[in-house]
Write an enzyme that holds these catalytic residues in place. Structure first.
Site, mmCIF file in Angstrom:
data_model
loop_
_atom_site.group_PDB
_atom_site.id
_atom_site.type_symbol
_atom_site.label_atom_id
_atom_site.label_comp_id
_atom_site.label_asym_id
_atom_site.label_seq_id
_atom_site.Cartn_x
_atom_site.Cartn_y
_atom_site.Cartn_z
ATOM 1 N N GLU A 1 0.826 -1.213 0.000
ATOM 2 C CA GLU A 1 0.000 0.000 0.000
ATOM 3 C C GLU A 1 0.862 1.266 0.000
ATOM 4 O OE1 GLU A 1 -2.394 -1.331 3.344
ATOM 5 O OE2 GLU A 1 -1.126 -0.162 4.688
ATOM 6 N N PRO A 2 1.531 1.508 -1.104
ATOM 7 C CA PRO A 2 2.402 2.678 -1.178
ATOM 8 C C PRO A 2 1.629 3.963 -1.478
ATOM 9 C CG PRO A 2 2.420 1.498 -3.251
ATOM 10 C CD PRO A 2 1.530 0.710 -2.340
ATOM 11 N N GLY A 3 2.046 5.051 -0.873
ATOM 12 C CA GLY A 3 1.469 6.352 -1.198
ATOM 13 C C GLY A 3 2.522 7.241 -1.845
ATOM 14 N N ARG A 4 3.568 7.520 -1.042
ATOM 15 C CA ARG A 4 4.604 8.460 -1.476
ATOM 16 C C ARG A 4 5.264 8.041 -2.800
ATOM 17 N NH1 ARG A 4 7.394 11.260 2.304
ATOM 18 N NH2 ARG A 4 6.745 9.707 3.812
ATOM 19 N N ARG B 1 5.654 19.652 5.156
ATOM 20 C CA ARG B 1 6.654 18.633 5.486
ATOM 21 C C ARG B 1 7.943 19.202 6.097
ATOM 22 N NH1 ARG B 1 8.829 15.406 2.523
ATOM 23 N NH2 ARG B 1 8.524 13.597 3.861
ATOM 24 N N TYR C 1 8.453 17.709 9.760
ATOM 25 C CA TYR C 1 9.406 16.594 9.916
ATOM 26 C C TYR C 1 10.837 16.992 9.599
ATOM 27 C CZ TYR C 1 4.893 14.453 8.553
ATOM 28 O OH TYR C 1 3.572 14.126 8.411
ATOM 29 N N CYS D 1 3.044 33.683 9.669
ATOM 30 C CA CYS D 1 3.512 34.435 10.820
ATOM 31 C C CYS D 1 4.111 33.525 11.897
ATOM 32 C CB CYS D 1 2.314 35.200 11.343
ATOM 33 S SG CYS D 1 2.749 36.515 12.416
ATOM 34 N N GLU D 2 5.101 32.729 11.536
ATOM 35 C CA GLU D 2 5.801 31.886 12.518
ATOM 36 C C GLU D 2 7.260 31.781 12.091
ATOM 37 O OE1 GLU D 2 4.268 28.230 13.995
ATOM 38 O OE2 GLU D 2 2.173 28.783 13.643
ATOM 39 N N TYR E 1 1.816 14.057 0.196
ATOM 40 C CA TYR E 1 1.719 14.770 1.475
ATOM 41 C C TYR E 1 1.996 16.266 1.283
ATOM 42 C CZ TYR E 1 1.878 9.901 2.815
ATOM 43 O OH TYR E 1 1.616 8.556 2.894
#
Ligand code: LLP
Length: 416
Positions: free
Chosen positions: A274-277, A313, A317, A346-347, A375
């Protein structure tokens, strides 16, 4: 248009008959752009992973659920996994049949289970309590169980989903209780699955995880399938020469394990991944525009519209995405510099590319963030009441096609 720094998109002819400057003019900035050829190629690579005949690839839609992309993935003969009724909804809209969908649930309500049951979609449950709930509402039904094999792997602590310190899956020491609940509700356990984590570049942990799920499978007769999980990595550091995951080697190793095991089990089960990336990441890029350049205490900041509301991302991460530079004018960059490319949120953590050595960047340059197809958009938000970008597909014939419009200001007040 000047291509200041574009090795990767040039090598793949990513933008077909168009180019980043024109795309942003037409569809706005920031902008997600996908390439159909690359998406199809990734699907085919994984479909050919194994020699073992009963094999299916379930695209993990959480990585990118754009309807047009899903239709392409379905055309390529992949099935799909779902994490929520929302994902089931878009998968059915994309034309997947109920039997092609596996709902890998995690802490869901009875209503959510019922949503899948009503549509004949198989559910994988991931705790004894959810198995019990499922039995109560679907006595005699087919079910799948997610196990946690006790090993995990992943690019960041937040995406390691197997192992002894995560919330996922059933601990195999509870197999006797699993059997009791199955008997109590006359359930048919047709499959088991696992997912040990996201983004491995070497197959060892994956193969180890597969061996573990297979030894768990031996506790159950009459399984129709074993789902080995996703996590297949892509090289995010291509510009530094990072190698691709060696699918041929992984496929060979898996084939050996799977053929040996089925001989022992005595029945040909279907194996799923079940790959996504792996499917979605490299077919997508994120374009943004440079609006300001400044130096603060010796560091140069390239100020763009690529806030973490559009690509989370790097902030979530510490993920690395290579970047390219395109320029409308023909003024060349005559030097390279170390810069931080930052967004408009604003961070202070709002940094999309940190301390990168790049050719000199000017205002109005277009920044092309690579490998943003997985993602990316699906984790985008309206934080700071910013609008989520449009999504455009470069079709196989090289033309640009709008596949999701940009948010409007009205969208921001739509639910009030
Ligand atoms: N199956 C299950 C049960 C999953 O939870 C996941 C991902 C996948 C399959 C697909 O994993 P993949 O092949 O894409 O690695 N947002 C993070 C990744 C989160 C992955 C969550 N689960 C990131 O941007 O790196």
């Amino acid at each position: 248009m000047l291509t200041v720094h574009n090795k990767v998109s040039d090598a793949t002819n990513f933008f077909g008959n168009t180019n980043p400057v024109d795309l942003v003019k037409q569809y706005g900035s920031p902008l997600y752009v996908y390439n159909e050829n690359i998406l199809r190629e990734r699907c085919r690579e994984l479909k050919n992973l194994l020699d073992y005949p009963n094999f299916s690839v379930n695209y993990s839609v959480k990585a990118n659920g754009n309807l047009s992309l899903l239709k392409i993935v379905r055309e390529e003969g992949l099935n799909a996994d779902a994490m929520s009724p929302g994902e089931i909804f878009v998968e059915l809209k994309a034309g997947f049949k109920p039997e092609q969908i596996l709902y890998i649930s995690n802490n869901v309500s009875k209503e959510e289970m019922q949503y899948a049951i009503d549509r004949d979609i198989l559910i994988s449950v991931d705790s004894l309590s959810q198995l019990e709930s499922y039995g109560k509402i679907n006595n005699g039904g087919r079910v799948c169980i997610r196990f946690n094999p006790g090993v995990g792997a992943g690019h960041h602590e937040k995406v390691v989903t197997g192992g002894k310190k995560t919330k996922f899956g059933v601990d195999p020491s509870f197999i006797p209780q699993v059997k009791e609940i199955i008997a109590k509700y006359s359930l048919r356990l047709v499959g088991i699955n696992q997912h040990i984590g996201s983004l491995f570049m070497e197959g060892d942990k994956y193969v180890e995880g597969v061996k573990s799920i297979l030894s768990i499978a031996e506790n159950f007769d009459n399984l129709e399938f074993v789902d080995m999980g996703g996590g297949f990595g892509i090289p995010y550091k291509k510009l530094n020469g990072q190698e691709r995951l060696d699918l041929q080697d992984l496929g060979k190793r898996l084939d050996k394990v799977l053929y040996d095991w089925t001989n022992k089990y005595g029945k040909k089960v279907t194996f799923k991944i079940e790959p996504g990336r792996y499917i979605a990441a490299e077919c997508g890029v994120l374009l943004g525009t440079v609006h300001s350049i400044k130096e603060n205490y010796g560091m140069k900041y390239i100020g763009t519209d690529l806030g973490f509301n559009v690509l989370k991302r790097p902030v979530m991460y510490d993920s690395h995405h290579d970047v390219e530079i395109f320029r409308e004018s023909d003024i060349p960059s005559t030097k390279s510099e170390v810069v931080n490319i930052v967004g408009n949120i604003c961070e202070s953590g709002d940094i999309i590319a940190r301390e990168r050595e790049l050719p000199e960047i000017f205002e109005d340059d277009i920044i092309n963030v690579l490998d943003a197809g997985a993602y990316g958009y699906c984790m985008a938000s309206n934080y700071n009441n910013r609008l989520r970008p449009a999504e455009v597909l470069i079709t196989s014939s090289g033309e640009a096609k709008l596949i999701r419009r940009r948010d409007t200001l009205e969208d921001l007040v739509r639910n009030f």
